[in-house]
Design a protein around this motif. Structure first.
Motif, PDB file in Angstrom:
ATOM      1  N   ASP A  42       0.316  -1.497   0.642  1.00 29.00           N
ATOM      2  CA  ASP A  42       0.122  -0.047  -0.047  1.00 29.00           C
ATOM      3  C   ASP A  42       0.855   1.170   0.088  1.00 29.00           C
ATOM      4  N   ASN A  43       1.961   1.491   0.484  1.00 27.61           N
ATOM      5  CA  ASN A  43       3.010   2.089   0.330  1.00 27.61           C
ATOM      6  C   ASN A  43       3.375   2.263  -0.543  1.00 27.61           C
ATOM      7  N   TYR A  44       3.631   1.769  -1.570  1.00 28.52           N
ATOM      8  CA  TYR A  44       3.481   1.593  -2.302  1.00 28.52           C
ATOM      9  C   TYR A  44       2.595   2.191  -3.932  1.00 28.52           C
ATOM     10  N   THR A  45       1.712   1.516  -3.664  1.00 27.39           N
ATOM     11  CA  THR A  45       0.270   1.882  -4.650  1.00 27.39           C
ATOM     12  C   THR A  45      -0.201   3.378  -4.047  1.00 27.39           C
ATOM     13  N   HIS A  46      -1.047   2.674  -2.971  1.00 24.97           N
ATOM     14  CA  HIS A  46      -1.458   4.236  -2.381  1.00 24.97           C
ATOM     15  C   HIS A  46      -2.384   3.453  -3.006  1.00 24.97           C
ATOM     16  N   ASN A  47      -3.258   1.930  -2.907  1.00 25.48           N
ATOM     17  CA  ASN A  47      -4.332   1.796  -3.754  1.00 25.48           C
ATOM     18  C   ASN A  47      -4.449   0.403  -2.679  1.00 25.48           C
ATOM     19  N   SER A  48      -5.459   0.217  -1.744  1.00 28.11           N
ATOM     20  CA  SER A  48      -5.593  -0.775  -1.073  1.00 28.11           C
ATOM     21  C   SER A  48      -6.924  -2.134  -2.532  1.00 28.11           C
ATOM     22  N   SER A  49      -7.147  -1.069  -3.096  1.00 27.80           N
ATOM     23  CA  SER A  49      -7.345  -2.413  -4.108  1.00 27.80           C
ATOM     24  C   SER A  49      -6.566  -2.528  -5.579  1.00 27.80           C
ATOM     25  N   LEU A  50      -5.662  -1.745  -5.568  1.00 29.64           N
ATOM     26  CA  LEU A  50      -4.192  -2.345  -6.529  1.00 29.64           C
ATOM     27  C   LEU A  50      -3.293  -2.899  -5.725  1.00 29.64           C
ATOM     28  N   SER A  51      -3.202  -3.260  -4.650  1.00 32.15           N
ATOM     29  CA  SER A  51      -2.245  -4.048  -3.963  1.00 32.15           C
ATOM     30  C   SER A  51      -3.181  -5.258  -4.205  1.00 32.15           C
ATOM     31  N   VAL A  52      -4.371  -5.058  -3.458  1.00 31.62           N
ATOM     32  CA  VAL A  52      -4.994  -6.873  -3.936  1.00 31.62           C
ATOM     33  C   VAL A  52      -4.915  -7.368  -4.530  1.00 31.62           C
ATOM     34  N   LYS A  53      -5.122  -6.932  -5.939  1.00 33.65           N
ATOM     35  CA  LYS A  53      -5.051  -7.622  -7.219  1.00 33.65           C
ATOM     36  C   LYS A  53      -3.827  -7.887  -7.074  1.00 33.65           C
ATOM     37  N   ILE A  54      -2.966  -7.333  -6.991  1.00 25.40           N
ATOM     38  CA  ILE A  54      -1.219  -7.258  -6.880  1.00 25.40           C
ATOM     39  C   ILE A  54      -1.200  -8.800  -6.496  1.00 25.40           C
ATOM     40  N   LEU A  55      -1.032  -8.930  -5.160  1.00 27.36           N
ATOM     41  CA  LEU A  55      -1.077 -10.094  -4.422  1.00 27.36           C
ATOM     42  C   LEU A  55      -2.138 -11.067  -4.470  1.00 27.36           C
ATOM     43  N   THR A  56      -2.793 -11.329  -4.681  1.00 23.81           N
ATOM     44  CA  THR A  56      -4.183 -12.107  -5.885  1.00 23.81           C
ATOM     45  C   THR A  56      -3.586 -12.733  -6.506  1.00 23.81           C
ATOM     46  N   GLU A  57      -2.963 -12.161  -7.737  1.00 25.76           N
ATOM     47  CA  GLU A  57      -2.187 -12.557  -8.788  1.00 25.76           C
ATOM     48  C   GLU A  57      -0.759 -13.152  -7.954  1.00 25.76           C
ATOM     49  N   THR A  58       0.056 -12.942  -7.461  1.00 24.10           N
ATOM     50  CA  THR A  58       0.795 -13.864  -6.964  1.00 24.10           C
ATOM     51  C   THR A  58       1.592 -14.267  -5.893  1.00 24.10           C
ATOM     52  N   LEU A  59       0.611 -14.475  -4.874  1.00 18.53           N
ATOM     53  CA  LEU A  59       0.302 -15.123  -3.563  1.00 18.53           C
ATOM     54  C   LEU A  59       0.770 -16.388  -4.142  1.00 18.53           C
ATOM     55  N   GLY A  60      -0.274 -17.184  -5.193  1.00 20.69           N
ATOM     56  CA  GLY A  60      -0.023 -19.199  -5.646  1.00 20.69           C
ATOM     57  C   GLY A  60       1.595 -18.925  -6.169  1.00 20.69           C
TER      58      GLY A  60
END
Length: 834
Positions: free
Chosen positions: A613-631
């Protein structure tokens, strides 16, 4: 004469025994079938606590007794809880009164024997909760009479919403939410009405002690101080408008000095504020005052991020409807039902009218008084008339009661519009007002009904109202009414006949709360069972100390106590991003993503998405990134973060050390049968759309009982019912080597509609027999489990068919390789990383 003096004490003892006996009924766990009761008791035979916050209070009390502090350790001089919200834990910023009182009681009872803390904690809520009948009786008795005091004590002491949080086995801070406010308000009013300075100060000290204690039980204690302030303002306004004065005064100064209400309130604010500041800290005192104003925003609890607000799933924070079901009967879903039904509610409203009638009935001849030291003919601005002193004193006293009840009802009534949890606050003034009406009403009947016919009519109506809440037949109700007539008319002494009528009317008014409270406590089911407790004991004995326990939040406090392991998500961390991530891990059909989420939360907690969030300043985008990469494997995840989402290498590495940690914490994932019914909520949070700001509710509909096959010719039929209303079920037909199953929806007019499942999963004797798509367009999947000639079925929303919860809990881990089963008990599966 002696009997008259000890009568109040006898009444108080009887009232307490009644209130406690009804709460104690919960010990019998009447909601559990007789042959299953042992499954819901611990090794000593004591039923498990009824709800999970009890285990949090129990753990804090255990810490206090063993370590002298509420937390597990100290961090920067502050009590810190290492079991909750792991990592990093959280501060123990919790009202400590329940811990202090329970610890004191534990030490006292163990002077006389050897009693475990669980036993003391199990019963103390019922004891403290029952004590509220004492101030309720004494307060209302002073305003009306014994009948009114008894009615108020029963209505308040057995208010359904209060009993539901104070019966045996419910160990929570709610136990203080009636006894301490009642003591505070009653003692403050007594300090106003006392006839000597010594008595006034004594009562005021009692009021201050009560609010000091309450400040250690509920953060909203300041509400009652504000209530007293509002009451005094309204009282002076009404007193001025009605021309009511206790005495005549020569000047404004003399008038001001002799206003007991103001002087006692100022002393309360000064002394109480100083002591509260010393006890709780002046910043906390200021915070409680500011919190009073922010409390009205409960239903609009601000979300500081784009994550869903889990409080929408907490029933106590929902705004109650005014009426649900039969208005005369108590329930736990509406305002009328929550306060004991229509009759106590109406009597509570009529109590205001009874006080107005009482004030008007105290009218006396008035003598005009001119102001001294002024020009002749000019009347005082402050005192226009002087009435007979004792009458004037009484009118002022009853006007103060009227002002208090009206303000109390209005303020707590407004609080109810902010959440169901505040209904118990409203029940206090309503019960007092109902008691006032009852006391005046039975006196009126005694003084004005002399003929046998009129007394018989009243007795008949009272008899029917007395038995009505017990839901017997109409004939039985009429029969009880007739019996009431015969009892009253069989008494020849006019005084005793009137007394019996007054008793009948009082019992009729309190009948609904009594029956409702008893119905509630006689149908209690403990909040957990041996299956869960034994699973947690196994975890405690067979896993490392740093193992993290994960699941949906409801049982988090229980996990911390029974497994003695840290948990990621519990009742103290509901409204956090973890609600989304745990829900996502349960709902997703991607097992690598599910494992990645659980690994991230158990090892680094919130650090990955907070850092992102500190880099994107957008929780929605942060969730999208993690959802795509955590697996994904770490290197693949890094490539996606840099190439697709334009993070720098340093930024990606900083996130990856939390999302894909090198040293992973061991964890266990607990899945249990109760999560089937809770799927509508964990799926709602797990499916949260960060753009639309909403999720989807998906649900399982399990068959209520196992069904036996019925053979007709060469067809074997099995029918299951999957909804308590009987409107949803499953029809299974087995012919030779073919098995067909359909979902049946019953219409209100008796018609039925058969729906083919989207997917049919058939398990026979622990063997997967069928797992195939039946109808692409169907919205529901169907699981059929056959074992030992009986069948259970589960209808589910199509979205849940491939969810990790379905795979791990319903299918026992079939067709997945990321998790391995560690332990199994009835209704509970314990998984870990494969």
């Amino acid at each position: 004469m002696k009997l008259e003096k000890i009568k109040p004490l006898i009444i108080i003892i009887v009232l307490f025994i009644l209130a406690f006996a009804i709460r104690a009924e919960a010990y019998n766990i009447g909601g559990v079938p007789k042959d299953s009761k042992q499954f819901y008791k611990d090794q000593s035979g004591l039923p498990y606590f009824s709800e999970m916050d009890s285990y949090y209070n129990y753990r804090l009390t255990m810490n206090y007794l063993n370590k002298g502090m509420l937390g597990d350790t100290k961090v920067n001089g502050e009590d810190w809880d290492l079991h909750s919200y792991y990592p990093p834990g959280r501060p123990v910023d919790y009202p400590p009164l329940i811990v202090y009182v329970t610890s004191f009681a534990y030490r006292i009872v163990n002077i006389f024997g050897d009693y475990p803390l669980t036993v003391v904690a199990y019963w103390i809520g019922a004891v403290i909760g029952s004590l509220c009948v004492i101030p309720a009786y004494l307060f209302t008795r002073r305003i009306s009479n014994d009948y009114g005091g008894i009615a108020a004590a029963i209505i308040i002491g057995l208010t359904p919403v209060y009993v539901s949080h104070t019966y045996a086995g419910f160990f929570d801070t709610d136990m203080f939410n009636m006894i301490l406010p009642l003591l505070f308000v009653w003692l403050f009013v007594e300090s106003i009405n006392a006839d000597t300075l010594k008595r006034r100060l004594t009562f005021l000290v009692g009021a201050i002690i009560s609010i000091l204690l309450f400040s250690m039980a509920w953060v909203g204690y300041i509400f009652y101080v504000a209530l007293i302030g509002a009451f005094i303002i309204v009282y002076f306004i009404l007193r001025h408008l009605m021309g009511v004065e206790r005495e005549t005064y020569k000047s404004r100064i003399e008038w001001l000095v002799n206003q007991r209400e103001l002087s006692m309130f100022l002393l309360l604010i000064i002394i109480g504020g100083l002591l509260l500041g010393l006890l709780r800290g002046f910043p906390a005192l200021i915070g409680s005052i500011s919190g009073l104003f922010s409390g009205v925003q409960l239903q609009a609890t601000a979300q500081t991020t784009a994550y869903p607000n889990v409080y929408v799933s907490v029933s106590e924070l929902q705004v109650p409807s005014f009426l649900e079901g039969n208005p005369f009967l108590p329930n736990q879903v509406s305002v009328l039902g929550g306060v004991g039904g229509l009759l106590p509610f109406l009597c509570g409203l009529l109590g205001v009218g009874a006080l107005i009638w009482r004030i008007r009935s105290l009218e006396a001849p008035r003598v005009e008084v001119k102001k001294r030291g002024k020009r002749a003919g000019k009347k005082s601005k402050f005192i226009k008339y002087r009435r007979i002193p004792n009458i004037e004193e009484k009118r002022g006293e009853y006007l103060s009661y009227l002002s208090l009840i009206c303000v109390w009802l209005l303020l707590t009534g407004y609080a109810v519009t902010k959440g169901f949890r505040f209904l118990s606050l409203f029940a206090i003034p309503l019960g007092i007002s109902a008691g006032i009406f009852t006391g005046y009403f039975v006196e009126y009947l005694r003084d004005n009904l002399k003929s046998r016919t009129s007394i018989a009519i009243v007795a008949f109506i009272a008899g029917i109202l007395l038995i009505y809440p017990f839901q017997v037949s109409v004939i039985a109700k009429i029969l009880v009414g007739i019996i009431a007539i015969l009892i009253v008319l069989s008494i020849n002494n006019e005084k005793f006949r009137a007394t019996s009528m007054m008793i009948l009317v009082t019992l009729a008014i309190v009948s609904a709360p009594v029956s409702g409270a008893h119905a509630l406590t006689s149908s209690v089911v403990p909040g957990t069972d041996d299956g869960m407790w034994n699973s947690l004991t196994w975890i405690k004995n067979n896993t490392s100390r740093d193992t993290v326990v994960m699941s949906w939040w409801d049982f988090g406090h229980l996990f911390a106590v029974a497994a003695d392991r840290p948990v990621t998500f519990d009742g103290g961390s509901q409204n956090t991003p973890r609600a989304y991530w745990i829900g996502k891990a349960l709902l997703t059909d991607n097992e690598s993503l599910s494992l990645g989420i659980l690994t991230m939360l158990s090892t680094s907690g919130d650090m990955a998405y907070n850092t992102l969030d500190n880099y994107t300043h957008n929780s929605s985008l942060s969730v999208k990134i993690l959802t795509e990469t955590l697996g994904l494997p770490r290197d693949d995840a890094r490539e996606v973060m840099i190439n697709k989402y334009k993070l720098t290498g340093a930024q990606a590495d900083n996130v990856l050390k939390y999302s894909h940690p090198d040293k992973k914490k061991p964890f266990v994932l607990i899945l249990s049968s109760d999560m089937l019914a809770k799927a509508a909520w964990w799926s709602y949070f797990g499916s949260w759309d960060f753009d639309k700001k909403e999720g989807e509710h998906y649900a399982y509909y399990t068959s209520l009982v196992a069904s036996k096959p019925e053979v007709a010719g060469n067809v074997t039929r099995i029918v299951t019912v999957n909804d308590p209303s009987g409107m949803v079920g499953v029809l299974i037909e087995k012919m030779a080597n073919e098995t067909n199953a359909t979902i049946v929806l019953m219409g209100a007019n008796g018609t039925s509609e058969k729906i083919k499942p989207h997917r049919l999963i058939l398990i026979e004797g622990n063997q997967l027999v069928k797992n195939e798509i039946v109808d692409e367009n169907s919205p529901f999947g169907l699981l059929v489990v056959g074992s030992e000639d009986s069948y259970m079925t589960v209808i589910m929303d199509k979205k849940l068919e491939d969810s990790m919860f379905t795979k791990l809990f319903l299918l026992g881990g079939f067709n997945q390789t990321s998790f391995k089963l560690l332990h199994q008990e009835p209704g509970v599966l314990v998984w870990t990383r494969a």
